[in-house]
Structures are given as structure tokens and as C-alpha cells.
Motif scaffolding. Structure first.
Motif, PDB file in Angstrom:
ATOM      1  N   GLY A   1      30.266  51.820 117.316  1.00  0.00           N
ATOM      2  CA  GLY A   1      29.613  53.108 117.545  1.00  0.00           C
ATOM      3  C   GLY A   1      30.207  53.820 118.750  1.00  0.00           C
ATOM      4  O   GLY A   1      30.304  55.047 118.786  1.00  0.00           O
ATOM      5  N   VAL A   2      30.620  53.047 119.754  1.00  0.00           N
ATOM      6  CA  VAL A   2      31.145  53.653 120.977  1.00  0.00           C
ATOM      7  C   VAL A   2      32.613  54.062 120.831  1.00  0.00           C
ATOM      8  O   VAL A   2      33.004  55.153 121.223  1.00  0.00           O
ATOM      9  CB  VAL A   2      30.983  52.699 122.186  1.00  0.00           C
ATOM     10  N   ILE A   3      33.432  53.184 120.233  1.00  0.00           N
ATOM     11  CA  ILE A   3      34.850  53.549 120.129  1.00  0.00           C
ATOM     12  C   ILE A   3      35.093  54.532 118.988  1.00  0.00           C
ATOM     13  O   ILE A   3      36.148  55.150 118.898  1.00  0.00           O
ATOM     14  CB  ILE A   3      35.799  52.325 120.016  1.00  0.00           C
ATOM     15  N   GLY A   4      34.108  54.675 118.106  1.00  0.00           N
ATOM     16  CA  GLY A   4      34.145  55.760 117.129  1.00  0.00           C
ATOM     17  C   GLY A   4      35.063  55.576 115.939  1.00  0.00           C
ATOM     18  O   GLY A   4      35.572  56.553 115.392  1.00  0.00           O
ATOM     19  N   ASP A   5      35.266  54.339 115.496  1.00  0.00           N
ATOM     20  CA  ASP A   5      36.031  54.136 114.248  1.00  0.00           C
ATOM     21  C   ASP A   5      35.328  54.881 113.109  1.00  0.00           C
ATOM     22  O   ASP A   5      34.109  54.825 112.982  1.00  0.00           O
ATOM     23  CB  ASP A   5      36.074  52.637 113.894  1.00  0.00           C
ATOM     24  N   ASP A   6      36.124  55.543 112.268  1.00  0.00           N
ATOM     25  CA  ASP A   6      35.556  56.309 111.169  1.00  0.00           C
ATOM     26  C   ASP A   6      35.304  55.388 109.967  1.00  0.00           C
ATOM     27  O   ASP A   6      36.107  55.300 109.041  1.00  0.00           O
ATOM     28  CB  ASP A   6      36.498  57.448 110.786  1.00  0.00           C
ATOM     29  N   LEU A   7      34.163  54.708 110.012  1.00  0.00           N
ATOM     30  CA  LEU A   7      33.824  53.709 109.006  1.00  0.00           C
ATOM     31  C   LEU A   7      33.800  54.310 107.611  1.00  0.00           C
ATOM     32  O   LEU A   7      34.273  53.717 106.640  1.00  0.00           O
ATOM     33  CB  LEU A   7      32.452  53.126 109.333  1.00  0.00           C
ATOM     34  N   GLU A   8      33.217  55.489 107.546  1.00  0.00           N
ATOM     35  CA  GLU A   8      33.060  56.179 106.267  1.00  0.00           C
ATOM     36  C   GLU A   8      34.433  56.369 105.585  1.00  0.00           C
ATOM     37  O   GLU A   8      34.617  55.998 104.435  1.00  0.00           O
ATOM     38  CB  GLU A   8      32.402  57.541 106.540  1.00  0.00           C
ATOM     39  N   ALA A   9      35.387  56.909 106.345  1.00  0.00           N
ATOM     40  CA  ALA A   9      36.710  57.182 105.791  1.00  0.00           C
ATOM     41  C   ALA A   9      37.422  55.886 105.404  1.00  0.00           C
ATOM     42  O   ALA A   9      38.036  55.795 104.333  1.00  0.00           O
ATOM     43  CB  ALA A   9      37.546  57.964 106.800  1.00  0.00           C
TER      44      ALA A   9
END
Lengths: 457, 462
Positions: free
Chosen positions: A131-139
Motif C-alpha cells: 500500500g505504501v510503495i504503491g505497486d499497481d496490483l490491479e494492472a
């Protein structure tokens, strides 16, 4: 900070009431105080416990190793088929992934796992750090889904976005994606059973009752369920909900999207089990079901009451304390204790809701302490004050009860025996009896060996 | 059941873990902090971490494990955890009244970059109370690293050299072992009549006696005074390189206390080394009672050696424990063919050496070729075993999946053990611990022999 001699802080006062003594409304559903010894868990935990019983899925935790380690085979959800869910998969993020992002590692992990296990379904759980490093899980999940032609579903469960309840919602969202039909729905006459995770085979007990009264069961969320079964969920005509805390959100959404009404039931204790079977038969409205339900209830009640009476004679007058996760279970437990002659003197939950606390308040006797998000010091204080002989709780409460010389039963992930239905009512009585009336308590003596000799008689 | 692991070994490109043989730093830090008297460990992060660590430790030790948390919310993650931590410090001393609060970080607070030492400096801490901290990012090392880091924090925050001449006293850093092991090591040192300070020391904390009262802070644990005094000791024994050598080195730098890094004293050779080091450093005789114990151990090894000779074994777990067990089973004539730890294992180039080098050296000396790996997982171990089956598997509870899938006898040693009791009270270190290990290994093998024996081969005397 205001503080009394017992080390209480004023901040916690709103979360504790004594029935009959004060009229104030119990506070609940808020964040815990910083610095407390909380018994609560996190968002990821909530999401994982709901989804984990799906047996043929790859449950991949995107984060450093701990989150996956601690939830490896976390609950005793039994399977009649696949065993894939009992493995522990993690991207095991390292320092460089934190700096440069974990997308590459996640991609590689999904590829590797899909190749090894040929699964049709992958859940990818986000943890605090993602959540903090912001990996785009959705994509990443969408791309992986297309690449492998299977379903790869992100579960937005970063730990800090709330407590366990937020995780239930994240799991609900993941399930909604999974069950979304690609073709028009053809309704069947069957029902879905929500909020049974098949701990110690409990779902199987209830399946058996439903079969006996002629109810066709479609899919259980999520105990012993699998990809193909879950896909058929929208065609059911009714949802019944056991664990409301984890499943109310999903039930509401399914009503909205697929016009499936829901009712709340409880299969804990004889009273609630009988009432629930009647409620299901009445809701479905078939005469034959109602008659069969009455037959089953009469037969089973007669059978188990005879056994339970033996335990009740031994347990009459003992006092119980309850500290469990959700409010709905707590409510059933109060009634179930009455069935075996035990009064509840303290009752609390980690994440109970306002209306559940109102029900609890109406149900318990005057003088019962009701508390939300309690810490061990409070549990100790009220159990001692109220003279509890038994505590019902989870893994962290067990040694606390024992150290106080109080009996304990586990009504959480670690239990080994089913506590649902008529069989479960017998198991419950037996477990309470075997711990409350165990001879080990005779060996406990505050002044050691000298007194011990006299205590043993 | 549970046999999802393919036999064919293909290259693992992902770097991810399947069925981990390690867990994260904070739980090790929490365990170490419990070894300080009247200390409340504090987890700086969201609630889940603290809850998991307490749950896991509770399951292993079957004793209450207390720790507080900063209870992060989304806001704290955006604006930093300073306010939460300050409120925590205040609340903890108000409500739970510890002497020491030992803070460790989580992956969340490490990543958002909370400067814990600055926060502590500006926090309001009452006279006589102490707050220490360790940085324990979960994405570096393992729970063993976390244990080591919190033990280092004890040194950096508390240890002082206050005397012109060092005392005739030894510091013992026991490593990530059970309270039963710590008691046994203390008994050995005591019996040599040497003054000692063990830190951390969880005996009496997570194996506290039943009294009918709940003690938030049981009697055990190293006191702050004792930790302070470690700076005045003549020598530090760091038992187990991975868990103990860093704090020992720091104590040497900070207070000029020389360190001897030894193996965790599992088995006859490592126990001999511990006692010989003490004897040589403090000019003491090894007492008769220990000589007798050693003699009994050798006697038992002789009596049973034919049970073990040539039996193949797979060993996994924490690096210091695995190293000790490997050395011991070699001394019994067993053949370790798969040896694995989940903890990253140092490197061949570093001064400290590496796990793989250590194990390979022992095996080479014994003329054995084996699979050896650090930073591995149980998927790898399972594949190895599928391709080269063994007579015995030794490791923590998670090994039971492999043991069942492959139908091999299994002996539980290490952390965590979640499905058996009593283990944390009874030592595996020292001569007596070695006797216990022999009993465990041979019973496991002989029970299987009995189970599998045909009627005509079923024997009374074995």
C-alpha cells in the motif's frame, strides 16, 4: 491522562458498561488507542481468513515474508478435494523491491506459481508495505490474468487501512469479482450458505441437515468451496448467513446485484440451530420442508438433550466470560451457555457492531460487564471481579485464562471439534465440562506444595 | 494429502517463497525483548503484526505473550508515526507500568521512514523508566536477524563500561533458543563457579510457573542493571553466530569486552567447546558432575550408535540450530543429505563466513556430499526429498506436511513448534540436551521400525 489505581485509562471508559448499572451507550467500531495491548488483527488477516478456505486457489501474499508465514494454514478449514490452499506463497519482498517497486517480483511469482500448479484462480493479497510503495496490483493482476487465461484477483488488504472488518470487505469485493457471471443467470431453487469456513468440518454437518429437510445447497462461502462452485453463486434464490461480521457486506451486494435476499441464521447451540432450520424452511415456504425440519429438530433435540442434561447437572451455577471476534457469535454463545446451566458474567468482542451490542445487552443479566476491544488487563480484572470459572476466546486468551486458574475453550481458529449444529452443541457441552471440571485445577495451589497436599484431599 | 509439490526440479526464476522456512524480523525482536526483566515489547506499526507475533509466540510457548502496538491507521501512514509512537510511550507507561519499553519497527514504519530514535529523544519518559529501540525491517533477513538486532539495541542503549578493570564475569548471549535451553546453559556456567550475565534471558518469562495469578511481568528476564554491567565483563560468549555475534561485536567496540563466537552448544563437540572456552578464560576446573554427564552421554552414544549409523537425514530450521544439529548427527554416524535454512546465510567473502560454507566444511570432513542451502524454502526441501528420500526429517512443525506427503519419520526441533507441548521447557543444549536429542531421534526411528515391521521381523529387544 486520567488514570485510577487499577491502571485504567479514562479513554477506555466508554468501551465498558455494566448492564443495569449505567444507561450509557457502549462505544464500539472505533480505532484502538496507540500503545494498547490489543487483541485485534489487521485488514490482511480479515481478508485472508475469509478467502483462505477456497481450496483450489493460489493464495499469494505480496509483501515481506512475515504476513505469509503467520497465515500459513491459519485455520482448520477442511477440504473434501484440493489441498492447494494449505501451502504458503509469498513474493518475499526484499530491500531493493521496496526501493524500485515490487511489480517485477510479483509478475515472476505469479508466472512461476501458475506454471507449477495449474490453478484456475489466484488471489494476490496486498500487505501494508505494498500500500505504501504503491505497486499497481490491479494492472499486474489484469495482465497476468490475460497472459495465463485464468483469474488473478487482487485483494486490497493493506494492514493499516482499518481493522479486520475492512479486510472482510476487501474479501467480499474479491469474491464479487469472482462470481460475476459472464452469461445471463438462470435461477435455480438452491441456497447459498455464507459465513461457514468449514472449521473442523462444521459446514458438512449443516449440509447434512439441509439435505435432510430437502434444501438444495448451491455453494458455501467459503468453507470447502472451489473455483467452479463459487462461479455458480448468483443463481441461488436465497442466502443464509452464519458469520455476519464477515459476510453481511457480501450478502447485501448479492441482493443488490443478483436479487438474492438473505436471512441471518446461527447454528450455534440447540435453540439457535432449531430456530434457524425453521426460519430457512419457512422462508423457502415449502410445506414438506417445514414438516421435515420439525421432524429433524424433534429427533435431534431429543437425542442431544439427553446427553447435554448430564453435563448440565455438573455445570449448573458456573460462570462464564466471553471474549470473541464478532458480535453474532457472542450472542449465540450467551444462549448456548444457558442451555448448559451457565451464566455469562462478562462479554466482549474485538469488532462487534452497535446493534449486536444492543442484542447482547437485552440478553444478559444485570451486572454483566460488556466491553469492546478489551486488552488482557481488562479481561483479567473483570473475570476476577465477576468470579468467572471459564473463558471462551481465541489463541492469545488461552494462556491468560490458564494462568488465572480459569478454564478455557477455544471458539476460534485453533479449535479441533465442530461446535455447529446439534452435534456441535454436544461437543460444546463436553468441552466446557472437560475443562471446567478437570482435575488439573486441584493441583493449583497458591502456597505451593504444602497446601497442594491438603487441596488434593 | 498436501502433496502438491512437483518432483521435477525446474529453475526458480521468481525469487518468491513457497512454504517459507523463516519469518520476519519483528517477531525475533519481540522475543528478545521479552528476555529483559519488566519489559513490554512494543510493535511500531499496524495492529496485525503485533497480533500475529503474539499469537505465534503464544502457540510455541503456550504462555501469555504481552506486547503493545502503535495501532497505525491510514493517517499515521501518510503523516508519519511520530504522534502514535509518542502517545504509545505515554500510554504504555501509564497503563502497563513496565520498567523498559522495547520498540521494534515493522516493514510499514521502516518504509515510511519514521526516525524512531529521534522520536524517543523528544518523548516524555518518566525518571527511572527506559525506552530502547531496534530497526527491524521485515524485508531484510529473518526473525533471527530481528533477535540479533534487538539484542544489539540492549547493548547500544544500556551496556556501559564503568570500571577501570574488568570483572571476572562472563556475558552469555544464548541466541534464539527456548527458555529450557537458556536454563541449561546457565546451569553449566554456574556449575563451573563463574559469575555470568545472560542476555536476553526468557527463562522465567515464557515458561513461568502457574500460581493462579496473571503476572504481566513474570520474575524472569535480565535486569537493566545486569545489562548495564555487561560492559564490565571480561568476556562475551556469543552462542550461535547468526543470532549472537553482532551484539557481541558491538559490546566489544563499545565497552572493550572481547567476544568469543561459538556454536549453539548442541551435541558433544559444541558443548565441549563451550566448557573449554570457559575453563581456559577463567582458569576453572570442569567439575566432576559435568565430567560424569559427558561420560554418560558417550555411554549412551555407544549403546545406540547402531541405530543411527548410515541413516540419512534432512535438517531444516534456523541457521544456528541447524548447524548444531548437523554437527551432532554427524557425530552419531548419520548422513545429512539435505540441509536448509530460510534465513539468508552471510557470504563466503565476509569475515563472519557463511552458513553454506560452515555446513559444507563439516560434511566434506565427514566425506559426505549433500544439498545445502541458505535463504531456501520448504518447497525446495520437499523437492530434494522427493528426488532423494531420507530416513528422518528434523525441523520445526511445518515439516509435518512433507513428512506426511513422503511418509518419513519426523522429529520436531526448533521454532516454531505449534503442535506439541513441553518442548520449550526441556533443553536440547549441553550434554543433557544431547541425551534428550538421542532419545528423540532413536525413538522416532524405532517407532517407525516397529510400525513397519512384518510379524516375523517384529522384535522385543531393539
Amino acid at each position: 491522562m486520567a488514570e485510577d489505581n487499577a491502571g485504567r485509562i479514562a479513554e477506555r471508559d466508554g468501551f465498558i458498561v455494566t448492564k443495569g448499572k449505567n444507561k450509557k451507550q457502549l462505544q464500539c467500531d472505533t480505532d484502538s488507542s496507540a500503545g494498547c495491548v490489543s487483541q485485534r488483527a489487521c485488514v490482511y488477516c480479515g481478508a485472508r481468513v475469509v478467502l483462505n478456505p477456497i481450496t483450489d486457489a493460489i493464495h499469494l501474499v505480496h509483501g515481506p515474508i512475515g504476513c505469509a508465514s503467520y497465515t500459513w494454514d491459519i485455520r482448520g478449514s477442511l477440504s473434501s478435494g484440493a489441498e492447494l490452499y494449505r501451502n504458503s506463497f509469498s513474493t518475499d519482498l526484499k530491500e531493493q523491491d521496496i526501493i524500485f517497486g515490487g511489480a517485477k517480483r510479483l509478475n515472476a511469482a505469479i508466472d512461476g506459481l501458475v506454471e507449477k500448479y495449474q490453478a484456475k484462480l489466484v488471489f494476490v493479497y496486498s500487505t501494508c508495505i505494498v500500500g505504501v510503495i504503491g505497486d499497481d496490483l490491479e494492472a499486474i493482476c489484469t495482465a497476468a490474468s490475460q497472459k495465463h487465461n485464468i483469474e488473478v484477483i487482487p485483494v486490497e488488504s493493506s494492514g493499516f487501512i482499518g481493522n479486520k472488518s475492512a479486510g472482510y470487505r476487501a474479501a467480499g469485493d474479491a469474491l464479487l469479482r469472482l462470481i460475476k457471471p459472464s452469461e445471463p443467470i438462470v435461477k435455480s431453487n438452491s441456497i447459498n450458505y455464507l459465513g461457514d469456513f468449514n472449521l473442523a468440518g462444521e459446514a458438512w454437518i449443516i449440509h447434512n441437515y439441509l439435505r435432510q429437510i430437502g434444501v438444495e445447497l448451491n455453494v458455501t462461502f467459503t468453507g470447502d468451496s472451489h473455483y467452479t462452485a463459487l462461479k455458480s453463486a448468483p443463481k441461488a434464490k436465497l442466502n443464509i448467513i452464519q458469520c455476519a461480521g464477515s459476510m453481511l457486506y457480501l450478502a447485501g451486494k448479492m441482493e443488490e446485484l443478483y436479487q438474492i435476499p438473505y436471512i441471518q441464521i446461527s447454528f450455534l447451540g440447540i435453540e439457535d440451530t432449531a430456530a434457524s432450520l425453521r426460519k430457512i424452511a419457512a422462508t423457502l415456504g415449502e410445506e414438506s420442508m417445514i414438516a421435515k425440519a420439525e421432524d429433524l429438530i424433534a429427533k435431534e433435540t431429543a437425542r442431544v438433550e439427553a446427553i447435554i442434561k448430564g453435563y448440565r447437572d455438573k455445570l449448573q451455577g458456573k460462570k462464564a466470560a466471553i471474549y470473541v471476534g464478532g458480535g453474532f457469535k457472542a450472542i449465540s454463545l450467551v444462549k448456548q451457555f444457558r442451555e448448559i446451566g451457565i451464566d455469562v458474567v462478562m462479554i466482549g468482542t474485538q469488532t462487534g457492531r452497535k446493534e449486536e451490542y444492543e442484542t447482547i445487552n437485552n440478553l444478559v443479566d444485570d451486572g454483566t460487564v460488556i466491553l469492546d476491544d478489551a486488552n488482557p488487563a481488562e479481561l483479567e480484572r473483570f473475570m476476577m471481579e465477576k468470579g468467572a470459572h471459564l473463558l471462551v476466546g481465541g489463541v492469545k486468551e488461552r494462556p491468560l485464562a490458564y494462568k488465572l486458574g480459569i478454564a478455557f475453550i477455544d471458539h476460534n481458529h485453533d479449535r479441533k471439534h465442530p461446535l455447529s449444529g446439534f452435534e456441535g452443541a454436544v461437543n460444546f457441552a463436553e468441552e466446557v465440562y472437560s475443562t471446567v471440571c478437570s482435575p488439573v485445577w486441584k493441583s493449583l495451589s497458591k502456597s505451593g506444595i504444602d497446601r497442594g497436599v491438603t487441596d488434593h484431599g | 494429502m498436501l502433496d502438491c509439490t512437483p518432483k521435477e526440479i525446474t529453475e526458480r526464476k521468481s525469487g518468491g517463497m513457497i512454504n517459507p522456512a523463516k519469518t520476519c524480523q519483528p517477531i525475533g525482536a519481540m522475543y528478545a525483548a521479552l528476555g529483559i526483566h519488566k519489559c513490554l515489547p512494543h510493535s511500531h506499526g499496524s495492529q496485525g503484526c503485533c497480533s500475529y507475533h503474539r499469537m505465534h509466540l503464544t502457540r510455541h510457548f503456550r504462555d501469555p505473550v504481552m506486547a503493545s502496538t502503535s495501532c497505525f491507521t491510514e493517517g499515521s501512514s501518510v503523516f508519519g508515526g511520530g504522534a502514535n509512537l509518542k502517545a504509545s510511550i505515554q500510554n504504555v507507561f501509564h497503563i502497563y507500568k513496565p520498567d523498559v519499553m522495547a520498540i521494534h519497527t515493522t516493514c510499514l514504519t521502516e518504509t515510511i521512514g519514521d526516525d524512531v530514535s529521534s522520536i524517543i529523544k523528544t518523548a516524555d519518559v518518566a525518571e527511572g523508566k527506559l525506552v530502547i529501540h531496534a530497526n527491524t525491517p521485515s524485508y531484510v533477513g529473518s526473525h533471527i536477524t530481528g533477535f540479533s538486532n534487538m539484542t544489539k539495541a540492549m547493548v547500544s542503549y544500556i551496556a556501559e563500561s564503568t570500571l577501570p578493570v574488568k570483572k571476572e564475569q562472563v556475558n552469555i548471549i544464548p541466541g534464539f533458543v527456548n527458555p529450557g535451553d537458556m536454563r541449561e546453559i546457565k546451569r553449566l556456567v554456574k556449575s563451573m563457579d563463574i559469575e555470568y550475565i545472560m542476555f536476553p534471558d526468557t527463562s522465567g518469562v515464557v515458561d513461568s510457573p502457574m500460581t493462579g495469578e496473571f503476572e504481566m511481568y513474570p520474575e524472569g528476564g535480565t535486569t537493566v542493571e545486569q545489562i548495564k554491567d555487561t560492559g564490565n565483563s571480561q568476556l562475551t560468549l556469543a552462542l550461535g553466530r547468526f543470532a549472537s555475534s553482532d551484539p557481541a561485536d558491538l559490546l566489544n567496540k563499545q565497552c572493550e569486552v572481547p567476544a568469543a563466537v561459538l556454536k549453539t552448544p548442541i551435541g558433544i563437540k559444541a558443548t565441549d567447546a563451550l566448557l573449554m572456552t570457559l575453563r581456559n578464560s577463567f582458569a576453572r576446573e570442569i567439575p566432576k558432575e559435568l565430567e560424569i554427564e559427558r561420560g554418560q552421554l558417550v555411554d549412551i552414544m555407544t549403546d545406540t550408535h547402531f541405530h543411527f549409523h548410515g541413516k540419512t537425514v534432512a535438517i531444516f530450521g534456523d541457521p544456528d540450530i541447524v548447524t548444531g544439529i548437523t554437527e551432532f548427527v554427524l557425530s552419531l554416524g548419520m548422513v545429512p543429505v539435505h540441509v536448509l535454512t530460510g534465513t539468508p546465510g552471510g557470504s563466503s567473502n565476509s569475515a563472519a563466513g557463511s552458513f553454506e560454507d560452515d555446513i559444507n566444511e563439516m560434511l566434506t570432513t565427514a566425506g559426505i556430499t549433500a544439498n545445502v542451502k541458505s535463504a531456501g524454502d520448504l518447497f525446495t526441501l520437499h523437492q530434494w526429498i522427493k528426488n532423494q528420500p531420507v530416513d528422518l526429517l528434523i525441523g520445526n512443525t511445518y515439516g509435518k506436511y512433507i513428512a506426511r506427503a513422503e511418509d518419513i519419520p519426523f522429529m520436531r526441533v526448533g521454532f516454531p513448534i505449534l503442535d506439541r507441548s513441553v518442548h520449550s521447557y526441556l533443553p536440547i543444549v549441553g550434554y543433557q540436551g544431547a541425551m534428550r536429542l538421542i532419545e528423540m531421534i532413536s525413538n522416532t526411528l524405532l517407532d517407525r521400525a516397529d510400525r513397519d515391521a512384518k510379524d516375523e521381523d517384529f522384535e522385543l529387544v531393539m
